[in-house]
Scaffold this motif. Structure first.
Motif, PDB file in Angstrom:
ATOM      1  N   VAL A 103      42.083  31.707  54.170  1.00 40.28           N
ATOM      2  CA  VAL A 103      41.439  31.769  52.855  1.00 40.28           C
ATOM      3  C   VAL A 103      41.956  30.581  52.051  1.00 40.28           C
ATOM      4  O   VAL A 103      43.157  30.489  51.785  1.00 40.28           O
ATOM      5  CB  VAL A 103      41.772  33.095  52.129  1.00 40.28           C
ATOM      6  CG1 VAL A 103      41.122  33.132  50.752  1.00 40.28           C
ATOM      7  CG2 VAL A 103      41.352  34.294  52.966  1.00 40.28           C
ATOM      8  N   PRO A 104      41.061  29.670  51.670  1.00 41.89           N
ATOM      9  CA  PRO A 104      41.512  28.493  50.904  1.00 41.89           C
ATOM     10  C   PRO A 104      42.230  28.905  49.622  1.00 41.89           C
ATOM     11  O   PRO A 104      41.832  29.855  48.939  1.00 41.89           O
ATOM     12  CB  PRO A 104      40.220  27.737  50.598  1.00 41.89           C
ATOM     13  CG  PRO A 104      39.241  28.216  51.631  1.00 41.89           C
ATOM     14  CD  PRO A 104      39.635  29.633  51.941  1.00 41.89           C
ATOM     15  N   LEU A 105      43.287  28.191  49.304  1.00 41.55           N
ATOM     16  CA  LEU A 105      44.113  28.497  48.136  1.00 41.55           C
ATOM     17  C   LEU A 105      43.296  28.528  46.852  1.00 41.55           C
ATOM     18  O   LEU A 105      43.508  29.393  45.992  1.00 41.55           O
ATOM     19  CB  LEU A 105      45.242  27.464  48.038  1.00 41.55           C
ATOM     20  CG  LEU A 105      46.404  27.789  47.145  1.00 41.55           C
ATOM     21  CD1 LEU A 105      47.061  29.100  47.527  1.00 41.55           C
ATOM     22  CD2 LEU A 105      47.430  26.668  47.187  1.00 41.55           C
ATOM     23  N   GLU A 106      42.352  27.624  46.720  1.00 46.14           N
ATOM     24  CA  GLU A 106      41.549  27.570  45.490  1.00 46.14           C
ATOM     25  C   GLU A 106      40.612  28.772  45.343  1.00 46.14           C
ATOM     26  O   GLU A 106      40.154  29.071  44.243  1.00 46.14           O
ATOM     27  CB  GLU A 106      40.762  26.259  45.400  1.00 46.14           C
ATOM     28  CG  GLU A 106      39.804  26.001  46.542  1.00 46.14           C
ATOM     29  CD  GLU A 106      40.433  25.291  47.724  1.00 46.14           C
ATOM     30  OE1 GLU A 106      39.689  24.990  48.667  1.00 46.14           O
ATOM     31  OE2 GLU A 106      41.658  25.050  47.738  1.00 46.14           O
ATOM     32  N   ASP A 107      40.337  29.497  46.423  1.00 48.49           N
ATOM     33  CA  ASP A 107      39.478  30.685  46.358  1.00 48.49           C
ATOM     34  C   ASP A 107      40.238  31.949  45.967  1.00 48.49           C
ATOM     35  O   ASP A 107      39.626  32.929  45.536  1.00 48.49           O
ATOM     36  CB  ASP A 107      38.800  30.931  47.706  1.00 48.49           C
ATOM     37  CG  ASP A 107      37.804  29.849  48.073  1.00 48.49           C
ATOM     38  OD1 ASP A 107      37.525  28.972  47.235  1.00 48.49           O
ATOM     39  OD2 ASP A 107      37.311  29.885  49.227  1.00 48.49           O
ATOM     40  N   LEU A 108      41.550  31.933  46.109  1.00 46.10           N
ATOM     41  CA  LEU A 108      42.332  33.151  45.882  1.00 46.10           C
ATOM     42  C   LEU A 108      42.211  33.741  44.478  1.00 46.10           C
ATOM     43  O   LEU A 108      42.045  34.958  44.352  1.00 46.10           O
ATOM     44  CB  LEU A 108      43.796  32.903  46.231  1.00 46.10           C
ATOM     45  CG  LEU A 108      44.121  32.883  47.718  1.00 46.10           C
ATOM     46  CD1 LEU A 108      45.596  32.578  47.936  1.00 46.10           C
ATOM     47  CD2 LEU A 108      43.737  34.181  48.384  1.00 46.10           C
ATOM     48  N   PRO A 109      42.272  32.950  43.405  1.00 44.65           N
ATOM     49  CA  PRO A 109      42.174  33.582  42.077  1.00 44.65           C
ATOM     50  C   PRO A 109      40.904  34.403  41.877  1.00 44.65           C
ATOM     51  O   PRO A 109      40.926  35.433  41.212  1.00 44.65           O
ATOM     52  CB  PRO A 109      42.226  32.398  41.115  1.00 44.65           C
ATOM     53  CG  PRO A 109      42.975  31.345  41.861  1.00 44.65           C
ATOM     54  CD  PRO A 109      42.567  31.523  43.291  1.00 44.65           C
ATOM     55  N   GLY A 110      39.818  34.001  42.464  1.00 46.28           N
ATOM     56  CA  GLY A 110      38.574  34.754  42.338  1.00 46.28           C
ATOM     57  C   GLY A 110      38.493  35.959  43.259  1.00 46.28           C
ATOM     58  O   GLY A 110      37.614  36.802  43.107  1.00 46.28           O
TER      59      GLY A 110
ATOM     60  N   TRP B 124      41.478  37.857  44.192  1.00 39.71           N
ATOM     61  CA  TRP B 124      42.612  38.765  44.002  1.00 39.71           C
ATOM     62  C   TRP B 124      42.243  40.090  43.360  1.00 39.71           C
ATOM     63  O   TRP B 124      42.850  41.113  43.612  1.00 39.71           O
ATOM     64  CB  TRP B 124      43.695  38.103  43.158  1.00 39.71           C
ATOM     65  CG  TRP B 124      44.570  37.181  43.925  1.00 39.71           C
ATOM     66  CD1 TRP B 124      44.834  37.205  45.257  1.00 39.71           C
ATOM     67  CD2 TRP B 124      45.303  36.084  43.400  1.00 39.71           C
ATOM     68  NE1 TRP B 124      45.680  36.186  45.604  1.00 39.71           N
ATOM     69  CE2 TRP B 124      45.991  35.475  44.470  1.00 39.71           C
ATOM     70  CE3 TRP B 124      45.451  35.540  42.138  1.00 39.71           C
ATOM     71  CZ2 TRP B 124      46.807  34.374  44.312  1.00 39.71           C
ATOM     72  CZ3 TRP B 124      46.268  34.443  41.977  1.00 39.71           C
ATOM     73  CH2 TRP B 124      46.930  33.873  43.058  1.00 39.71           C
ATOM     74  N   ASN B 125      41.245  40.080  42.458  1.00 36.83           N
ATOM     75  CA  ASN B 125      40.922  41.298  41.713  1.00 36.83           C
ATOM     76  C   ASN B 125      39.940  42.203  42.458  1.00 36.83           C
ATOM     77  O   ASN B 125      39.594  43.265  41.961  1.00 36.83           O
ATOM     78  CB  ASN B 125      40.359  40.946  40.334  1.00 36.83           C
ATOM     79  CG  ASN B 125      39.067  40.155  40.426  1.00 36.83           C
ATOM     80  OD1 ASN B 125      38.744  39.593  41.468  1.00 36.83           O
ATOM     81  ND2 ASN B 125      38.331  40.108  39.330  1.00 36.83           N
TER      82      ASN B 125
END
Length: 142
Positions: free
Chosen positions: A50-57, A59-60
């Protein structure tokens, strides 16, 4: 005046020493695997699933949706992704979780040599329970 240790005490010492040695090596290998996989992830040597930049979207999200959107397998399916930086750490976790298996199996020959079949059977059964739990067979439909 010191009395020499009994035969039973020496046998217990041999068993404890073998168990401790194998457990020590198992935990060392697991910790080294954790360290190396984390270092490979941090340095970019292993690209993430999972690309690091995709994680914030992501996580919830509820876990089911997270797994679906990231195409992340459940159970032992992570082994197919063990070459990915964010999944490689599971190798060390699995090694640590299962590091009691080798010491248990290592005691069986000592008990059999001593003709202590009850303790050999107990070690075998405990090892079988650990393997059964790790297999995922008893997941209860999850």
């Amino acid at each position: 005046m010191n009395t020499p240790p009994s035969t039973n005490a020496l046998q217990q010492q041999a068993e404890a020493s073998r168990y401790a040695l194998l457990l020590d090596w198992g935990t060392r290998v697991g910790v080294v695997a954790l360290f190396l996989s984390f270092a490979a992830y941090l340095t970019g040597l292993l690209s993430p699933h999972v690309p690091l930049e995709d994680l914030p979207g992501l996580w919830n999200l509820p876990v089911g949706e997270f797994l679906q959107r990231t195409d992340t397998p459940t159970g032992w399916g992570w082994l197919a992704l063990a070459h990915k930086g964010d999944m490689a750490n599971l190798i060390g976790i699995a090694l640590l979780a299962g590091c009691s298996l080798a010491p248990l199996l290592g005691l069986i020959p000592l008990y059999l040599k001593r003709r202590d079949h009850a303790y050999a059977a107990i070690c075998f059964l405990v090892a079988a329970v650990v393997l059964l739990a790790a297999s995922g067979v008893l997941t209860g439909g999850h």
